[in-house]
Scaffold this active site. Structure first.
Site, mmCIF file in Angstrom:
data_model
loop_
_atom_site.group_PDB
_atom_site.id
_atom_site.type_symbol
_atom_site.label_atom_id
_atom_site.label_comp_id
_atom_site.label_asym_id
_atom_site.label_seq_id
_atom_site.Cartn_x
_atom_site.Cartn_y
_atom_site.Cartn_z
ATOM 1 N N GLU A 1 9.280 31.594 36.731
ATOM 2 C CA GLU A 1 8.944 31.831 35.332
ATOM 3 C C GLU A 1 9.309 33.262 34.921
ATOM 4 O OE1 GLU A 1 6.004 28.858 37.102
ATOM 5 O OE2 GLU A 1 6.981 30.727 37.697
ATOM 6 N N GLY B 1 14.845 35.904 46.129
ATOM 7 C CA GLY B 1 15.607 36.464 45.026
ATOM 8 C C GLY B 1 17.111 36.412 45.172
ATOM 9 N N GLU C 1 20.745 26.712 37.948
ATOM 10 C CA GLU C 1 21.410 27.820 38.626
ATOM 11 C C GLU C 1 22.555 27.315 39.503
ATOM 12 O OE1 GLU C 1 18.582 31.361 39.736
ATOM 13 O OE2 GLU C 1 17.510 29.493 40.075
#
Length: 441
Positions: free
Chosen positions: A68, A322, A351
């Site tokens: 988020e 990440g 993604e």
């Protein structure tokens, strides 16, 4: 009558959350000792700031965790471009989000841990930072936050609004409905991710004129560019993977690694130099996956070890946070986890599509079903759903053996992503400007 009942239930909630504050303090201390809270900044969870508040107007963006939080960054960047006079405050709840997002936020954004939803913590936080507007991302519906902000005259918006079927059922219960109805009445803007969510919010008595569509912010995450460091890492990894069949199993939950390793064992008999990249949803599970891989007699490298991928390496386990968005560019095929076992609810597929992967997913996609359907409507070849190990094996066989089919799938995913992501940030900004900033300033 319903409004009065909502206020009464809120007073009960506020009293209970006040009474539980000492236990919540102990809970945070236990989490800190377990490494689940920041060792130095845990006080922020109780509304105690660690940075000074600049003078002038300030807006607060809040997201619970990494996914988020990453979705909020593109709109934060756009907000800075359009309104450089504003100070931006960003909060998240989890350590994992903090460790990644702190290095990705634009210069000048203040980053804090979000306060617990107790009266003392939330009142202290709102009193100190004094935001003119609050943007909650996805499903952060906390009574002391929403109603405390409303009492202070702060404009509140819910962006990328979603609600799981479980949450909808809980909020629809007779005891909870008056409270959620009261809370939703305080929002100036609710931007749901799909029609289903819009209907759910209306059934929970949100005001219809506050519900407006802008798209899904998670499409905007796919537009993020790799940093120089990430590009260098990627180039190095691409050299290590040269001329090998590669596929990635991303955001894998506990139990799904058995499915993926089973698929690997079948395919490696056909493609002896194949490499399987496994990215667990929770990086701390990477070491256990590596142990299981070694038990199968396979060679495994953990990303956190810094070891090179050798020609003899069978499985590469990415136990870091990440990096997924740019690691997708290493593999022509991405299998998105969180979707192969009952009870799971899928993950962001955009993604992988943005990186030009052929995208596959299981059937348990939960609230990401709208994204899967949108992409399939845009281009039927963009996302392939498979029911389990056998179907996944057959799908991967076809993609590895037929270059034309693989390329068609990759192009379809990328085309669907760009079609659906086009204009997302502009859409959100227009709604924010109209429904929030014109009221707040």
């Amino acid at each position: 009558m319903a409004g009065e009942m909502g206020k009464y239930i809120y007073m009960v909630y506020r009293t209970l959350s006040y009474g539980l504050s000492p236990l919540l303090y102990l809970h945070v201390q236990c989490r800190r000792l377990q490494g689940l809270e920041h060792p130095l900044r845990w006080r922020e969870r109780f509304g105690r700031p660690s940075l000074p508040r600049p003078s002038g107007p300030l807006v607060w963006f809040h997201a619970v965790s990494l996914g988020e939080g990453m979705a909020a960054i593109p709109i934060i960047k756009h907000c800075i471009q359009q309104r450089p006079d504003l100070t931006i405050l960003m909060t998240t709840t989890t350590n994992s989000a903090f460790n990644v997002i702190k290095d990705r936020l634009p210069l000048g954004v203040i980053y804090q841990f979000a306060p617990l939803d107790t009266p003392a913590a939330m009142d202290a936080f709102l009193g100190y930072w004094d935001p003119s507007a609050i943007f909650l991302i996805e499903s952060e519906l906390w009574p002391n936050l929403v109603l405390g902000a409303s009492k202070k005259g702060i404009v509140v918006a819910l962006l990328n609004a979603r609600m799981s079927s479980k949450s909808f059922k809980l909020w629809s219960a007779p005891i909870a409905l008056p409270l959620i109805s009261l809370m939703l009445s305080r929002f100036s803007l609710i931007a749901p991710i799909s029609t289903i969510e819009a209907i759910q919010f209306q059934l929970l008595q949100a005001r219809p004129f506050t519900i407006n569509f802008a798209g899904d912010l998670k499409y905007a995450v796919g537009h993020a560019e790799a940093s120089e460091q990430e590009s260098a890492i990627m180039e190095d990894l691409q050299l290590q993977l040269a001329n090998r069949p590669v596929w990635m199993a991303a955001s894998i939950h506990k139990g799904e690694e058995e499915v993926m390793l089973g698929v690997h064992k079948v395919l490696v008999k056909i493609y002896s130099n194949m490499l399987t990249i496994i990215v667990p949803r929770h990086p701390e599970e990477g070491r256990q996956i590596a142990i299981e891989v070694r038990k199968e007699g396979l060679n495994v490298v953990l990303r956190s070890s810094g070891e090179k991928i050798l020609p003899s390496t069978n499985v590469y386990v990415v136990d870091t946070l990440g990096e997924l968005s740019f690691l997708y560019r290493l593999a022509p095929i991405a299998v998105i986890g969180g979707s192969f076992l009952p009870g799971l609810a899928g993950h962001n597929i955009s993604e992988a599509a943005a990186a030009g992967c052929a995208v596959l997913t299981g059937h348990h996609v939960g609230h990401f079903s709208h994204m899967v359907l949108e992409m399939q409507r845009s281009n039927p070849l963009s996302v392939m759903k498979v029911s389990g190990k056998l179907e996944l094996v057959e799908a991967l066989k076809e993609l590895f053996s037929n270059a034309e089919v693989l390329e068609a799938r990759r192009m379809a995913a990328k085309q669907a992503f760009f079609a659906l992501s086009s204009g997302i940030i502009t859409n959100f900004w227009n709604l924010i400007d109209l429904h929030v900033f014109r009221k707040a300033f």
